[in-house]
Design a protein around this motif. Structure first.
Motif, PDB file in Angstrom:
ATOM      1  N   GLU A 196       0.743  -1.156   0.049  1.00  0.00           N
ATOM      2  CA  GLU A 196      -0.095   0.013   0.209  1.00  0.00           C
ATOM      3  C   GLU A 196       0.762   1.365  -0.099  1.00  0.00           C
TER       4      GLU A 196
ATOM      5  N   SER B  51      -5.146   6.284  -0.144  1.00  0.00           N
ATOM      6  CA  SER B  51      -6.443   5.357  -0.146  1.00  0.00           C
ATOM      7  C   SER B  51      -7.687   6.187  -0.766  1.00  0.00           C
TER       8      SER B  51
ATOM      9  N   TRP C 185      -1.233  -2.526  -5.375  1.00  0.00           N
ATOM     10  CA  TRP C 185      -2.193  -2.356  -4.396  1.00  0.00           C
ATOM     11  C   TRP C 185      -3.532  -1.319  -5.131  1.00  0.00           C
TER      12      TRP C 185
END
Length: 382
Positions: free
Chosen positions: A194, A199, A282
């Motif tokens: 990540e 995000s 990711w």
């Protein structure tokens, strides 16, 4: 006297093309876990910092200067070795090639004779050479170097039936023919990482272009402008269906230029650059689906159960889409933009069903990759 550490050389990987980086990382992980060996790459490939991040040592050679250190006592340079970990040729126990898609008429200009000879040289010294899953062919212009390489390798894995067919057509003997097998791309089992601060892109659709599609447009009955108009229409249709989009650069300047041009003509969109392949993987795993002309971006998505709308320019894309049963998502990158709306709208109605199917196949592909490594481990005993 202590037992010498085993070393396996990885050829064909690099830190620039993120597909090549993913293959480099995947091979290095297996080398450490299965053989307890140290992965090694060419000294001129990547910075020392990049190599240490992945846990790689360097092979002491400078091919452009025709300097190859095969033997001698490497401890004479122990001080230098401590600061910059390296091995010499006599310390290499096996060679795994991860070139991806080099041995083909498409890349005949890259001096494939030299590339083949570099691998053959290891085999001539008794070092087993394995070509890990990659695409091959057509091979009409490069038959001889590929045939010589097939004679020398221990195992050869093609990613798809077309690649295997091209290789078998070049094989001179039954033994060369029989060492050719088909295996899925081996980055499927590589875990993503990540990246920080991204995000908020979860649930958005990444657009992953490929400058090779624009470059090869004329030879395939299209134009660079056709490809750009196709991408513009895809963005428009996705937004009309309430999807947010962003651009993900999977390889360097050419792809980035396409994305910034696209963003400028589509009223703006985020463009993400500078990630390595595991970080990109990711992000791709957080998408409902992706739009991609990059092979390993598609593998990274599909292997995590994320469907991909495929812009392909070689047979490897066709077979990848068949592996994951998404042939209905393959799009002509030069197609008239007027047909994109109908095509996409129909596929988006089925996207949840497609996700479920891809997720099931992704589990199977990871198992196939483990089996391939089991087979290599049985053959290459260090």
């Amino acid at each position: 006297m202590s037992k010498r550490r085993k070393n396996i050389l990885i050829t064909g990987g690099n830190f620039t093309n993120q597909g090549a980086y993913l293959m480099l990382c995947a091979a290095a992980e297996q080398i450490r876990s299965r053989w307890g060996a140290q992965p090694v790459i060419a000294m001129q490939t990547g910075s020392e910092r990049a190599k240490r991040w992945v846990g790689l040592d360097s092979l002491l050679e400078f091919p452009k200067l025709r300097i190859r250190v095969w033997g001698g006592n490497p401890e004479r340079l122990s001080g230098l070795r401590h600061r910059m970990p390296f091995v010499v040729g006599s310390e290499i126990d096996a060679v795994f090639d991860v070139s991806g898609f080099v041995f083909s008429d498409e890349w005949a200009h890259l001096d494939l004779r030299r590339r083949a000879d570099d691998l053959i040289r290891w085999s001539d010294r008794g070092v087993p050479v394995v070509l890990l899953p990659q695409a091959f062919g057509p091979l009409e212009q490069v038959t001889e170097p590929v045939a010589d390489l097939l004679d020398s390798c221990e195992l050869v894995y093609a990613r798809d039936p077309d690649s295997a067919r091209f290789l078998k057509g070049a094989a001179r003997s039954r033994s060369a023919y029989e060492k050719i097998a088909v295996a899925t791309d081996f980055t499927t089992a590589l875990a993503p990482e990540e990246p920080r601060g991204l995000s908020h892109l979860r649930g958005m659709v990444p657009i992953v272009p490929n400058w090779n599609i624009a470059k090869r447009a004329a030879a395939r009955g299209g134009s660079k402008d056709d490809y750009m108009r196709n991408l513009q229409e895809i963005v428009r249709v996705l937004r009309a269906h309430d999807y947010e989009v962003y651009g993900l650069c999977h390889e360097g300047g050419g792809d980035a230029d396409l994305l910034h041009t696209l963003a400028g003509t589509c009223g703006g969109m985020p463009v993400i650059e500078g990630l390595d392949g595991r970080q990109s993987k990711w992000l791709l795993g957080q998408a409902p689906f992706i739009v991609s002309g990059r092979f390993h971006a598609l593998v990274s998505a599909l292997s995590q159960g994320v469907p991909g709308l495929v812009h392909g320019w070689s047979h490897k894309y066709k077979w990848l889409s068949e592996e994951y049963d998404v042939s209905g998502l393959v799009m002509d990158p030069y197609e008239n933009p007027n047909s994109v709306d109908t095509f996409l709208s129909r596929r988006l109605e089925e996207i949840q069903r497609i996700r479920e199917s891809v997720s099931e196949l992704a589990i199977m592909k990871k198992a196939e990759t483990e089996q391939m490594w089991d087979d290599i481990e049985k053959r290459i005993e260090l």
